[in-house]
Scaffold this motif. Structure first.
Motif, PDB file in Angstrom:
ATOM      1  N   VAL A  14      -2.191   3.820   8.087  1.00  0.00           N
ATOM      2  CA  VAL A  14      -2.305   2.450   7.587  1.00  0.00           C
ATOM      3  C   VAL A  14      -3.484   1.746   8.241  1.00  0.00           C
ATOM      4  CG1 VAL A  14      -1.210   0.168   7.639  1.00  0.00           C
ATOM      5  CG2 VAL A  14       0.101   2.165   6.935  1.00  0.00           C
ATOM      6  N   SER A  15      -3.633   1.960   9.567  1.00  0.00           N
ATOM      7  CA  SER A  15      -4.736   1.342  10.294  1.00  0.00           C
ATOM      8  C   SER A  15      -6.080   1.849   9.785  1.00  0.00           C
ATOM      9  CB  SER A  15      -4.596   1.618  11.793  1.00  0.00           C
ATOM     10  OG  SER A  15      -5.697   1.106  12.503  1.00  0.00           O
ATOM     11  N   GLU A  16      -6.185   3.163   9.596  1.00  0.00           N
ATOM     12  CA  GLU A  16      -7.444   3.750   9.151  1.00  0.00           C
ATOM     13  C   GLU A  16      -7.783   3.347   7.724  1.00  0.00           C
ATOM     14  OE1 GLU A  16      -6.841   7.875   9.780  1.00  0.00           O
ATOM     15  OE2 GLU A  16      -7.088   7.771  11.965  1.00  0.00           O
ATOM     16  N   ALA A  17      -6.750   3.162   6.890  1.00  0.00           N
ATOM     17  CA  ALA A  17      -6.981   2.775   5.497  1.00  0.00           C
ATOM     18  C   ALA A  17      -7.239   1.280   5.351  1.00  0.00           C
ATOM     19  CB  ALA A  17      -5.775   3.178   4.651  1.00  0.00           C
ATOM     20  N   ASP A  18      -7.132   0.526   6.435  1.00  0.00           N
ATOM     21  CA  ASP A  18      -7.382  -0.916   6.418  1.00  0.00           C
ATOM     22  C   ASP A  18      -6.438  -1.640   5.451  1.00  0.00           C
ATOM     23  OD1 ASP A  18      -8.709  -3.128   7.419  1.00  0.00           O
ATOM     24  OD2 ASP A  18     -10.172  -3.165   5.797  1.00  0.00           O
ATOM     25  N   LEU A  19      -5.192  -1.154   5.334  1.00  0.00           N
ATOM     26  CA  LEU A  19      -4.206  -1.823   4.496  1.00  0.00           C
ATOM     27  C   LEU A  19      -3.683  -3.088   5.165  1.00  0.00           C
ATOM     28  CD1 LEU A  19      -2.170   1.262   3.204  1.00  0.00           C
ATOM     29  CD2 LEU A  19      -3.936  -0.030   1.996  1.00  0.00           C
ATOM     30  N   LEU A  20      -3.787  -3.120   6.483  1.00  0.00           N
ATOM     31  CA  LEU A  20      -3.380  -4.302   7.243  1.00  0.00           C
ATOM     32  C   LEU A  20      -4.549  -4.766   8.103  1.00  0.00           C
ATOM     33  CD1 LEU A  20       0.167  -3.195   8.490  1.00  0.00           C
ATOM     34  CD2 LEU A  20      -0.338  -4.801   6.651  1.00  0.00           C
ATOM     35  N   LEU A  21      -4.672  -6.054   8.269  1.00  0.00           N
ATOM     36  CA  LEU A  21      -5.685  -6.591   9.154  1.00  0.00           C
ATOM     37  C   LEU A  21      -5.276  -6.387  10.611  1.00  0.00           C
ATOM     38  CD1 LEU A  21      -6.442  -9.864   7.177  1.00  0.00           C
ATOM     39  CD2 LEU A  21      -7.827  -7.784   7.243  1.00  0.00           C
ATOM     40  N   ARG A  22      -6.205  -6.603  11.527  1.00  0.00           N
ATOM     41  CA  ARG A  22      -5.955  -6.244  12.929  1.00  0.00           C
ATOM     42  C   ARG A  22      -4.770  -6.993  13.517  1.00  0.00           C
ATOM     43  NH1 ARG A  22     -10.931  -6.665  16.972  1.00  0.00           N
ATOM     44  NH2 ARG A  22     -10.694  -8.878  16.420  1.00  0.00           N
ATOM     45  N   TYR A  23      -4.613  -8.290  13.203  1.00  0.00           N
ATOM     46  CA  TYR A  23      -3.486  -9.034  13.761  1.00  0.00           C
ATOM     47  C   TYR A  23      -2.154  -8.564  13.174  1.00  0.00           C
ATOM     48  CZ  TYR A  23      -3.675 -11.907   9.486  1.00  0.00           C
ATOM     49  OH  TYR A  23      -3.680 -12.340   8.185  1.00  0.00           O
ATOM     50  N   GLN A  24      -2.171  -8.071  11.938  1.00  0.00           N
ATOM     51  CA  GLN A  24      -0.958  -7.508  11.339  1.00  0.00           C
ATOM     52  C   GLN A  24      -0.623  -6.159  11.978  1.00  0.00           C
ATOM     53  OE1 GLN A  24      -2.649  -7.658   7.378  1.00  0.00           O
ATOM     54  NE2 GLN A  24      -1.257  -9.301   6.763  1.00  0.00           N
ATOM     55  N   GLN A  25      -1.657  -5.349  12.218  1.00  0.00           N
ATOM     56  CA  GLN A  25      -1.457  -4.071  12.888  1.00  0.00           C
ATOM     57  C   GLN A  25      -0.906  -4.281  14.300  1.00  0.00           C
ATOM     58  OE1 GLN A  25      -5.138  -1.839  12.785  1.00  0.00           O
ATOM     59  NE2 GLN A  25      -5.491  -2.350  10.634  1.00  0.00           N
ATOM     60  N   ASN A  26      -1.385  -5.316  14.967  1.00  0.00           N
ATOM     61  CA  ASN A  26      -0.918  -5.612  16.320  1.00  0.00           C
ATOM     62  C   ASN A  26       0.576  -5.899  16.342  1.00  0.00           C
ATOM     63  OD1 ASN A  26      -1.138  -6.387  19.178  1.00  0.00           O
ATOM     64  ND2 ASN A  26      -0.856  -8.480  18.428  1.00  0.00           N
ATOM     65  N   LEU A  27       1.064  -6.606  15.316  1.00  0.00           N
ATOM     66  CA  LEU A  27       2.496  -6.877  15.250  1.00  0.00           C
ATOM     67  C   LEU A  27       3.283  -5.581  15.103  1.00  0.00           C
ATOM     68  CD1 LEU A  27       4.817  -8.918  15.122  1.00  0.00           C
ATOM     69  CD2 LEU A  27       4.479  -9.002  12.643  1.00  0.00           C
ATOM     70  N   LEU A  28       2.827  -4.682  14.226  1.00  0.00           N
ATOM     71  CA  LEU A  28       3.536  -3.416  14.023  1.00  0.00           C
ATOM     72  C   LEU A  28       3.551  -2.559  15.280  1.00  0.00           C
ATOM     73  CD1 LEU A  28       3.478  -4.236  11.019  1.00  0.00           C
ATOM     74  CD2 LEU A  28       3.046  -1.829  10.484  1.00  0.00           C
ATOM     75  N   SER A  29       2.416  -2.504  15.988  1.00  0.00           N
ATOM     76  CA  SER A  29       2.369  -1.691  17.208  1.00  0.00           C
ATOM     77  C   SER A  29       3.262  -2.288  18.289  1.00  0.00           C
ATOM     78  CB  SER A  29       0.923  -1.570  17.707  1.00  0.00           C
ATOM     79  OG  SER A  29       0.393  -2.848  18.034  1.00  0.00           O
ATOM     80  N   THR A  30       3.389  -3.610  18.313  1.00  0.00           N
ATOM     81  CA  THR A  30       4.250  -4.256  19.307  1.00  0.00           C
ATOM     82  C   THR A  30       5.715  -3.989  19.015  1.00  0.00           C
ATOM     83  OG1 THR A  30       2.601  -6.011  19.591  1.00  0.00           O
ATOM     84  CG2 THR A  30       4.817  -6.436  20.433  1.00  0.00           C
ATOM     85  N   THR A  31       6.131  -4.113  17.754  1.00  0.00           N
ATOM     86  CA  THR A  31       7.533  -3.844  17.428  1.00  0.00           C
ATOM     87  C   THR A  31       7.883  -2.372  17.638  1.00  0.00           C
ATOM     88  OG1 THR A  31       7.010  -3.506  15.069  1.00  0.00           O
ATOM     89  CG2 THR A  31       7.646  -5.728  15.755  1.00  0.00           C
ATOM     90  N   ALA A  32       6.892  -1.495  17.494  1.00  0.00           N
ATOM     91  CA  ALA A  32       7.145  -0.068  17.719  1.00  0.00           C
ATOM     92  C   ALA A  32       7.368   0.235  19.197  1.00  0.00           C
ATOM     93  CB  ALA A  32       5.971   0.759  17.188  1.00  0.00           C
ATOM     94  N   ALA A  33       6.764  -0.574  20.071  1.00  0.00           N
ATOM     95  CA  ALA A  33       6.825  -0.297  21.509  1.00  0.00           C
ATOM     96  C   ALA A  33       7.908  -1.074  22.234  1.00  0.00           C
ATOM     97  CB  ALA A  33       5.462  -0.609  22.130  1.00  0.00           C
TER      98      ALA A  33
END
Length: 482
Positions: A14-33
């Motif tokens: 998803v990150s590589e395909a740019d389907l989400l912007l960086r702040y959206q990706q940050n939320l997903l990585s935080t909930t994963a951790a």
């Protein structure tokens, strides 16, 4: 993307395909951790899109890959429908086997049953989107997403139930815009910042989202060329639109108030499918509120009927840029059909003449001119709030109408005294909200005529001859639910 990819691999894709912007990706990585994540955010920056992706990644995964049921909690049904539809889009994008969206009755395990939306996945897990907060969460297992948490009723109780899932490996995401410094949501954030709660905290203001490409993405979706000048102008117009509320709505700064004058949960509780249908008028006592405007804002006349102790919104007439003669004729028609006990009209500014004319046509006993200055707006709004708090008002199931009511906010003035702030949303200045507030105030304070006078049965002073001309060119009747 294939069904065999792990959630971590999908997130990377998803990150590589740019389907989400960086702040959206940050939320997903935080909930994963982290097991518990709290997110304070600006309004309408696309976080629903991001958390829906998170929900699908979780529910579509097998148990040994971190999969679990997902429970999405919102304070109104429209939010749950929007979220579940977004989840369905992500499921197709990820190519994860999933059922069609279904609406079903969710058993609250002791609470009253509530309607919910659901998507089932081949993993055996599901996403359930609810418009209320059943205590049944205590007997379940999974990932709980509490959206717009600051606007939930009994947030502390919901959090307590959600956090109980953690001992069995669940997760919790609490995400919201702010709703005042005294709100439990803001107190939760203060506890995290002070180290009293060991939760992850994500913060994203409008400027953070713009820096990460929000406006560029908007231009891409709308097929417009991006420029820094256009982005600056867009930001300035957005800040101007929110006015004094911009700090809270866009920049994660809670106001020194309790937020919306009528809390969203009370607005949702007042919604009824039968409200707003003129054909259901039963001949009870009627009160009309009239917010007067000529060009910039809407002219609105709203009729409510008292049935027992409950006031039902029966009809709303909304005019834009209509002549005063047309306004008079529309009001004449409503008065003739409903024969109201009381008509409360905004007498401020251009309202002076319409009020004088209405008193001449309907009589001084029926018409009250309300000067919306000084303490009067607060008095009118207080009568309305009491009706919502006491569950004595029924309004139509209309998201735009509810949004207008939420535009009226309570803030603390320089002296510490409360005052009202009316926000602006597109072309609205909460005209529809003030019309129904005036009608409720008329019912609360102007319902009893002098001794020996029966207003409802008294003849109208004069309606006059009907004015010629096609009303339908100017007139829009709100028949909600019809």
């Amino acid at each position: 993307m294939t069904a065999q990819m792990t959630p971590a691999e999908v997130r990377q894709a998803v990150s590589e395909a740019d389907l989400l912007l960086r702040y959206q990706q940050n939320l997903l990585s935080t909930t994963a951790a982290h097991q518990v994540t709290v997110c304070e955010k600006s309004r309408r920056i696309g976080f629903t899109w991001a958390i829906a992706a998170d929900a699908v990644l979780t529910a579509a995964s097998r148990k040994n890959a971190g999969g679990m049921d997902v429970f999405y909690l919102a304070y109104e049904k429209e939010m749950t429908r929007e979220f579940i539809d977004t989840c369905a889009q992500w499921a197709k994008l990820f190519d994860r086997a999933a059922s069609e969206v279904e609406e079903y009755v969710f058993d609250g395990a002791g609470d009253k049953a509530v309607m919910a939306f659901r998507i089932r996945f081949a993993s055996g897990f599901e996403i359930v989107a609810l418009s209320s907060n059943p205590r049944g969460l205590r007997g379940r297992q999974g990932y709980v997403i509490i959206d717009e948490a600051a606007f939930h009723d009994r947030l502390e109780e919901v959090l307590k139930a959600a956090l109980a899932l953690l001992m069995w490996g669940g997760k919790v995401l609490v995400i919201s815009t702010h709703n005042g410094v005294d709100n439990p949501y803001n107190q939760l954030i203060d506890d995290i910042k002070a180290g009293r709660k060991p939760y992850a905290l994500v913060r994203c203001t409008l400027d953070d989202a713009l820096q990460d490409g929000l406006y560029r993405r908007i231009c891409l979706v709308q097929g417009r060329a991006w420029s820094q000048e256009a982005e600056d102008a867009w930001r300035a117009s957005l800040v101007a639109r929110y006015g004094e509320a911009a700090g809270e709505e866009l920049f994660c700064v809670p106001s020194a108030s309790a937020g919306s004058w009528i809390p969203p949960e009370l607005i949702a509780a007042a919604t009824h499918k039968d409200a707003g249908d003129p054909s259901l008028f039963s001949g009870g006592s009627v009160y009309i509120g009239n917010d007067i405007a000529r060009r910039r804002h809407g002219w609105v006349a709203t009729a409510i009927e008292r049935v027992g102790d409950v006031m039902w919104l029966r009809e709303e007439q909304l005019l834009h840029n209509a002549t005063f003669a047309t306004q008079d004729e529309v009001l004449d028609d409503m008065v003739e059909r409903y024969r109201p006990l009381r008509i409360a009209m905004d007498q401020t500014g251009m309202g002076e003449k319409p009020v004088e004319d209405a008193k001449r046509r309907y009589g001084d006993l029926r018409v009250e001119g309300v000067l919306m200055s000084g303490d009067r707006p607060l008095n009118v709004a207080t009568a309305a709030r009491r009706a919502f708090e006491d569950r004595l008002i029924r309004i139509p199931d209309d998201p735009a109408f509810r949004a207008e009511i939420r535009l009226i906010k309570r803030i603390i003035g320089p002296t510490g005294a409360p005052r009202l702030l009316t926000g602006i949303d597109k072309q609205s200045h909460a005209d529809r909200a003030w019309a129904v507030f005036l009608a409720i105030a008329a019912a609360a304070g102007g319902a009893v005529p002098p001794a020996g006078v029966t207003i409802a049965s008294a003849p109208l002073v004069t309606i006059g001859e009907r004015r010629a001309g096609p009303l339908l060119a100017y007139r829009r009747t709100r028949m909600f639910g019809g």
